[in-house]
Design a protein around this motif. Structure first.
Motif, PDB file in Angstrom:
ATOM      1  N   THR A   1       0.915  -1.229  -0.025  1.00  0.00           N
ATOM      2  CA  THR A   1      -0.138  -0.097   0.124  1.00  0.00           C
ATOM      3  C   THR A   1       0.612   1.275  -0.142  1.00  0.00           C
ATOM      4  OG1 THR A   1      -1.814  -1.270   1.194  1.00  0.00           O
ATOM      5  CG2 THR A   1      -1.846   1.216   1.217  1.00  0.00           C
ATOM      6  N   VAL A   2       0.648   2.154  -0.888  1.00  0.00           N
ATOM      7  CA  VAL A   2       1.501   3.288  -1.329  1.00  0.00           C
ATOM      8  C   VAL A   2       0.511   4.358  -1.515  1.00  0.00           C
ATOM      9  CG1 VAL A   2       3.174   4.287  -2.615  1.00  0.00           C
ATOM     10  CG2 VAL A   2       3.568   2.137  -2.202  1.00  0.00           C
ATOM     11  N   PRO A   3       0.512   5.531  -0.592  1.00  0.00           N
ATOM     12  CA  PRO A   3      -0.423   6.569  -0.742  1.00  0.00           C
ATOM     13  C   PRO A   3      -0.157   7.231  -2.236  1.00  0.00           C
ATOM     14  CG  PRO A   3       0.430   6.644   1.335  1.00  0.00           C
ATOM     15  CD  PRO A   3       1.455   5.455   0.823  1.00  0.00           C
ATOM     16  N   ALA A   4      -0.856   7.646  -2.799  1.00  0.00           N
ATOM     17  CA  ALA A   4      -0.886   8.450  -4.156  1.00  0.00           C
ATOM     18  C   ALA A   4      -0.018   9.487  -4.071  1.00  0.00           C
ATOM     19  CB  ALA A   4      -2.262   8.871  -4.773  1.00  0.00           C
ATOM     20  N   ASP A   5       0.490  10.281  -3.138  1.00  0.00           N
ATOM     21  CA  ASP A   5       1.219  11.402  -3.082  1.00  0.00           C
ATOM     22  C   ASP A   5       2.799  10.752  -2.876  1.00  0.00           C
ATOM     23  OD1 ASP A   5       0.684  10.466  -0.267  1.00  0.00           O
ATOM     24  OD2 ASP A   5       1.255  12.508   0.242  1.00  0.00           O
ATOM     25  N   ARG A   6       2.973   9.503  -2.670  1.00  0.00           N
ATOM     26  CA  ARG A   6       4.317   9.147  -2.477  1.00  0.00           C
ATOM     27  C   ARG A   6       4.546   8.157  -3.815  1.00  0.00           C
ATOM     28  NH1 ARG A   6       6.125   8.857   2.735  1.00  0.00           N
ATOM     29  NH2 ARG A   6       8.156   8.735   1.916  1.00  0.00           N
ATOM     30  N   ALA A   7       3.895   8.028  -4.626  1.00  0.00           N
ATOM     31  CA  ALA A   7       3.896   6.922  -5.905  1.00  0.00           C
ATOM     32  C   ALA A   7       5.252   7.246  -6.616  1.00  0.00           C
ATOM     33  CB  ALA A   7       2.857   6.997  -6.840  1.00  0.00           C
ATOM     34  N   GLU A   8       5.526   8.429  -6.970  1.00  0.00           N
ATOM     35  CA  GLU A   8       6.922   8.619  -7.601  1.00  0.00           C
ATOM     36  C   GLU A   8       8.141   8.545  -6.957  1.00  0.00           C
ATOM     37  OE1 GLU A   8       6.905   9.326 -10.714  1.00  0.00           O
ATOM     38  OE2 GLU A   8       4.924   9.533 -10.734  1.00  0.00           O
ATOM     39  N   GLU A   9       7.889   8.535  -5.618  1.00  0.00           N
ATOM     40  CA  GLU A   9       8.984   7.799  -4.620  1.00  0.00           C
ATOM     41  C   GLU A   9       9.002   6.546  -4.588  1.00  0.00           C
ATOM     42  OE1 GLU A   9      10.777   8.438  -0.187  1.00  0.00           O
ATOM     43  OE2 GLU A   9       8.825   9.729  -0.798  1.00  0.00           O
ATOM     44  N   MET A  10       8.131   5.943  -4.896  1.00  0.00           N
ATOM     45  CA  MET A  10       7.945   4.159  -4.736  1.00  0.00           C
ATOM     46  C   MET A  10       8.658   3.871  -6.116  1.00  0.00           C
ATOM     47  SD  MET A  10       7.035   1.396  -3.279  1.00  0.00           S
ATOM     48  CE  MET A  10       6.409  -0.025  -3.526  1.00  0.00           C
ATOM     49  N   ALA A  11       8.171   4.499  -7.095  1.00  0.00           N
ATOM     50  CA  ALA A  11       8.805   4.129  -8.418  1.00  0.00           C
ATOM     51  C   ALA A  11      10.372   4.239  -8.513  1.00  0.00           C
ATOM     52  CB  ALA A  11       8.287   4.884  -9.509  1.00  0.00           C
ATOM     53  N   GLY A  12      10.746   5.454  -7.868  1.00  0.00           N
ATOM     54  CA  GLY A  12      12.281   5.901  -8.033  1.00  0.00           C
ATOM     55  C   GLY A  12      13.049   4.755  -7.236  1.00  0.00           C
ATOM     56  N   ARG A  13      12.354   4.463  -5.924  1.00  0.00           N
ATOM     57  CA  ARG A  13      13.090   3.207  -5.237  1.00  0.00           C
ATOM     58  C   ARG A  13      13.252   2.036  -5.751  1.00  0.00           C
ATOM     59  NH1 ARG A  13      11.582   4.205   1.152  1.00  0.00           N
ATOM     60  NH2 ARG A  13      11.896   6.670   1.363  1.00  0.00           N
ATOM     61  N   PHE A  14      12.129   1.700  -6.508  1.00  0.00           N
ATOM     62  CA  PHE A  14      12.436   0.298  -7.299  1.00  0.00           C
ATOM     63  C   PHE A  14      13.167   0.526  -8.335  1.00  0.00           C
ATOM     64  CE2 PHE A  14       9.106  -1.537  -4.849  1.00  0.00           C
ATOM     65  CZ  PHE A  14       9.289  -2.777  -4.723  1.00  0.00           C
ATOM     66  N   ALA A  15      13.422   1.600  -9.144  1.00  0.00           N
ATOM     67  CA  ALA A  15      14.184   1.960 -10.214  1.00  0.00           C
ATOM     68  C   ALA A  15      15.678   1.675  -9.638  1.00  0.00           C
ATOM     69  CB  ALA A  15      13.955   3.121 -11.123  1.00  0.00           C
ATOM     70  N   ALA A  16      16.047   2.060  -8.670  1.00  0.00           N
ATOM     71  CA  ALA A  16      17.160   2.118  -7.934  1.00  0.00           C
ATOM     72  C   ALA A  16      17.684   1.018  -7.306  1.00  0.00           C
ATOM     73  CB  ALA A  16      17.579   3.284  -7.041  1.00  0.00           C
ATOM     74  N   ARG A  17      16.852  -0.069  -7.287  1.00  0.00           N
ATOM     75  CA  ARG A  17      17.056  -1.448  -6.506  1.00  0.00           C
ATOM     76  C   ARG A  17      18.128  -2.003  -6.927  1.00  0.00           C
ATOM     77  NH1 ARG A  17      15.174  -5.936  -9.067  1.00  0.00           N
ATOM     78  NH2 ARG A  17      14.064  -5.694 -10.910  1.00  0.00           N
ATOM     79  N   ALA A  18      18.648  -2.662  -6.105  1.00  0.00           N
ATOM     80  CA  ALA A  18      19.929  -3.414  -5.972  1.00  0.00           C
ATOM     81  C   ALA A  18      20.081  -4.512  -7.342  1.00  0.00           C
ATOM     82  CB  ALA A  18      20.639  -4.070  -4.868  1.00  0.00           C
ATOM     83  N   GLY A  19      18.970  -4.991  -7.449  1.00  0.00           N
ATOM     84  CA  GLY A  19      18.886  -6.077  -8.565  1.00  0.00           C
ATOM     85  C   GLY A  19      19.468  -7.371  -8.431  1.00  0.00           C
ATOM     86  N   GLN A  20      19.895  -7.449  -6.987  1.00  0.00           N
ATOM     87  CA  GLN A  20      20.319  -8.835  -6.673  1.00  0.00           C
ATOM     88  C   GLN A  20      19.309  -9.790  -6.654  1.00  0.00           C
ATOM     89  OE1 GLN A  20      23.499  -9.380  -5.501  1.00  0.00           O
ATOM     90  NE2 GLN A  20      23.993  -7.355  -5.558  1.00  0.00           N
TER      91      GLN A  20
END
Length: 106
Positions: free
Chosen positions: A7-26
């Motif tokens: 669950t991610v509030p709509a006003d934090r959606a871009e931050e969520m997307a950014g965190r996954f984009a930067a994920r380690a990829g392990q």
């Protein structure tokens, strides 16, 4: 198949997307890993789905208990704190699958 419903509030959606984009990829390097998909809601819902597919339950559990998993999930929180307000882990077995039919004229 494992699905983390976050669950991610709509006003934090871009931050969520950014965190996954930067994920380690392990996870992609884990034995038994087959697929990863991040599904972002586009219908007003606040539930994101992190879908992973594994060869078997043992492979998934090995990932969960790995150092890489711990490191990937121990990221420092941003200035606004955690992005998610809740999550659930769902588990499914693929019951049926269909691919597009091949063009008979090809």
């Amino acid at each position: 198949m494992k699905i983390n419903a976050i669950t991610v509030p709509a006003d934090r959606a871009e931050e969520m997307a950014g965190r996954f984009a930067a994920r380690a990829g392990q996870v992609e390097q884990s034995e038994g890993f087959e697929d990863f998909q991040l599904l972002r809601p586009d219908d007003g819902r606040e539930t994101w789905l992190v879908v992973t597919r594994w060869r078997d339950e043992e492979s998934f559990m090995a990932w969960v208990n790995s150092r890489a998993f711990g490191q990937g999930h121990a990221q420092p929180q941003g200035p606004g704190g955690p992005v998610a307000t809740g999550s659930e882990l769902w588990s499914f077995t693929l019951q049926q699958h269909a691919d597009p039919k091949a063009d008979a004229e090809s």
